[in-house]
Design an enzyme around this catalytic site. Structure first.
Site, short mmCIF file in Angstrom:
data_model
loop_
_atom_site.label_atom_id
_atom_site.label_comp_id
_atom_site.label_asym_id
_atom_site.label_seq_id
_atom_site.Cartn_x
_atom_site.Cartn_y
_atom_site.Cartn_z
N HIS A 29 39.08 33.49 70.68
CA HIS A 29 38.25 34.06 71.56
C HIS A 29 37.10 33.31 72.35
CE1 HIS A 29 38.57 37.23 68.20
NE2 HIS A 29 39.57 37.47 69.08
N ALA A 30 36.21 33.97 73.15
CA ALA A 30 35.32 33.11 73.79
C ALA A 30 35.83 31.97 74.82
CB ALA A 30 34.14 32.82 72.74
#
Lengths: 566, 85
Positions: free
Chosen positions: B15-16
């Site tokens: 993620h991110a």
């Protein structure tokens, strides 16, 4: 209107008139179609998404830092090839560009929202990209908060930005001069409003029911730690709240320079870092050097071990930031729980914390340590910093001797050991005969002393750094080091607790290393107390029967903490 | 079809920042590339929304696959990004 309560996600106190950002994003009607030229409509949709992506990237480039990453991630969403395929398919089936964008985003939105947690919080980012694209297609770009206070009526000074939710694109360009606080009805601790508010240093309260119905212009007193929003507070309350906040900030900011007690006993304050990227924060918080430079970032996730040159440059990047200062590098600390892809897979270990890790692993693969030490020696020769190297997970004097010999072989003048294993603390005098310095890692020391796995959440009470037995072991390490005239620092989480930092200095610890943001409070706490007071606080804590009593007893002897609001 | 199987090590999972780096790197390659979580359905590795939707957490195993000239090279880079801590 009564006080509102939400979740405080960025600490501090802010006061100002409410600026209410009320934008109802357009929702294209179901069944809305295009005029018949699907190709032209597809081109229109592509252009709108590309415009939004470019706008987000441009905003990110202007502000930089964390905001830039967030905005670039949103731009990636606008440029998503799967989304573009979905939009084109819907337009070919007759949908208008705006309706196609709305529906194509909807498929992903449902997946993210269903996952909840971190992914659920990304729904707001996705919706923002969608709404911006539809607004562009409608020819009505979304309004943002005013970037300057001059654009608003009313008294000068920053405003409190109130909204149902805030998009990173709106908040990123704001500064504390313009915005006193953020208040949103929605959002959570991992929302981008929260992350950006912390990065900007602006107090923020999110998930605050009733926020969206606050009337524009209402004076608001926002406490970003407590999570409260008080509409139209009495002047006296505002002055008191701002006074306490300003007093604490000023008291912390007023203490600068090298760490020392009130009577001038020096205690170097150092930063824990995980790589060259952390140097900036360390310097910004006034670190005098580095007390723990973790080197795992160079090794983990690599299919081949990093070469001597690559390592040398990475070490030099940190050393060069602290000319004349101390930089303590920890040799590679890997184990079965953090395996190295370039080594043969470790035999399964039922309990990696007690397995072949740290120095034990380096002894099993001496070539890795040799390369690392050679790279460190080369970096040290090119730098003006005082480079010291220490070994992780040392249990015996024999291990300390082996590591010190390896360092001398590589031409490194100072070889220390971490005190993380109870045996090392108890026989500290023996280890001090072999090692040049100690650094106590309180987190692992707690894990091994109280037999409480760090990864098991139910055992956090046993992991409390105020456990009196840990203070006993730090005392043994300090005494053993002192017998040989060796320094003994602490580089665990304990060093970053202002009260415990004073206690550690009272026990005789010679330097403290911590996460950079903890440095100002520890510096201010030490500056408020004499060494004598620290010794008394330590004596009171050591004789306590529990972590709770130890903390209370220490604080009773450290009157300056309350004055600092710590 | 060439593939790599790696364990995701980043605290935030895929993620991110790790997800963005992964997708941007994949997007630059002139090949079709897929990523799957475990034995799940492969999705387009160049699509941030598809990659996020996999909800890959720390400790999850992902399978990255591509076919054609340069597949080995790009898969090595993507495997390195996916397994970086």
């Amino acid at each position: 209107m009564n006080e509102l309560t939400g979740t405080g996600v960025s600490p501090g106190v802010g006061f100002g008139p409410a600026f209410v950002l009320n934008w109802e994003p357009p929702v294209p009607e179901p069944g809305a179609g295009h005029g018949g030229d699907a190709e032209a409509e597809r081109a229109r949709a592509e252009r709108a998404l590309a415009d939004v992506a470019a706008d987000l990237e441009a905003r990110g480039a202007r502000v930089g830092g964390e905001a830039r990453e967030i905005l670039n991630a949103q731009a990636l969403m606008a440029r998503d090839p799967g989304l573009a395929t979905g939009v084109a398919g819907l337009i070919d089936a007759g949908a208008s560009a705006a309706r196609a964008v709305y529906e194509a985003f909807g498929a992903y939105r449902a997946m993210l929202a269903g996952a909840g947690g971190y992914l659920g919080a990304r729904v707001a980012d996705l919706d923002d990209v969608r709404d911006r694209a539809i607004a562009v297609l409608d020819g009505r770009p979304p309004p943002g908060p005013p970037a300057s206070r001059d654009a608003l009526d009313g008294p000068p000074g920053p405003y409190v930005l109130v909204a149902r939710d805030l998009a990173p694109a709106d908040t990123a360009a704001l500064s504390p001069d313009v915005v006193a606080a953020f208040v949103t009805e929605e959002g959570g601790p991992t929302s981008h409003t929260a992350i950006l508010a912390r990065a900007l240093g602006v107090p923020a309260v999110v998930a605050c029911p009733g926020a969206a119905s606050i009337a524009a212009g209402t004076p608001l007193l926002v406490d970003g730690a407590a999570g409260t929003v008080r509409p139209a507070p009495p002047d006296a309350d505002v002055a008191a709240a701002l006074g306490i906040a300003a007093g604490r900030e000023a008291a912390l900011a007023a203490v600068t320079g090298p760490g020392a007690t009130a009577d001038g006993h020096p205690v170097p304050l150092l930063a824990n870092i995980g790589g060259p990227d952390d140097v900036e924060a360390a310097l910004a918080h006034g670190a005098e050097g580095v007390g723990l430079f973790r080197t795992e970032f160079l090794f983990l996730g690599r299919s081949a071990a990093p070469g001597e040159r690559e390592q040398e440059e990475a070490y030099l990047a940190v050393l060069d930031a602290f000319p004349g200062g101390r930089v303590i590098v920890r040799a590679l600390d890997a184990g079965a729980d953090k395996p190295l892809a370039f080594l043969p897979p470790p035999r399964p270990e039922p309990n990696p914390a007690l397995g072949e890790r740290g120095l034990r692993l380096l002894r099993a693969h001496p070539g890795i340590l040799e390369t690392q030490l050679r790279a460190l020696a080369r970096a040290a020769a090119r730098s003006r910093a005082d480079l010291q190297v220490m070994a992780p997970m040392v249990a015996t004097a024999e291990e300390a001797a082996w590591f010190a010999a390896a360092c001398r072989e590589a031409g490194l003048p100072s070889a220390g050991v971490m005190i993380e294993v109870p045996s090392a603390a108890v026989r500290a005098a023996d280890l001090a005969a072999e090692a040049d310095f100690f650094s106590v890692g309180t987190n692992d020391l707690a894990q091994y002393t109280l037999a409480a796995d760090r990864q098991v959440g139910a055992l956090t009470g046993l992991q409390d750094p105020w456990q009196p037995v840990l203070l006993d072991l730090v005392g043994l390490a300090v005494a053993g080091a002192a017998e040989r005239g060796r320094p003994c620092g602490v580089c665990g989480e304990a060093a970053g607790d202002p009260a415990l930092a004073c206690v550690l200095v009272g026990i005789g610890v010679t330097s403290l290393s911590m996460a950079a943001p903890a440095l100002p409070a520890v510096r201010a706490a030490l500056a408020r107390h004499s060494r004598e007071e620290c010794v008394l606080a330590a004596a009171a804590a050591v004789t306590a029967g529990s972590p709770y009593e130890a903390r209370a007893a220490a604080r009773a002897n450290l009157p300056g903490l309350a004055e600092l609001g710590l | 079809m060439t593939q790599r199987q790696v364990t995701v090590e980043a605290e935030v999972g895929l993620h991110a920042r790790p997800a963005a780096t992964f997708v941007q790197t994949a997007a630059k390659a002139p090949l079709d590339i897929t990523i799957a979580k475990g034995s799940g359905k492969p999705v387009n590795a160049k699509s941030i929304l598809s990659v996020l939707s996999l909800d890959v957490r720390k400790g999850d195993i992902v399978v990255i696959a591509a076919e054609g000239d340069g597949a080995d090279e790009i898969l090595d880079r993507l495997a390195e990004i996916a397994s970086a801590p």
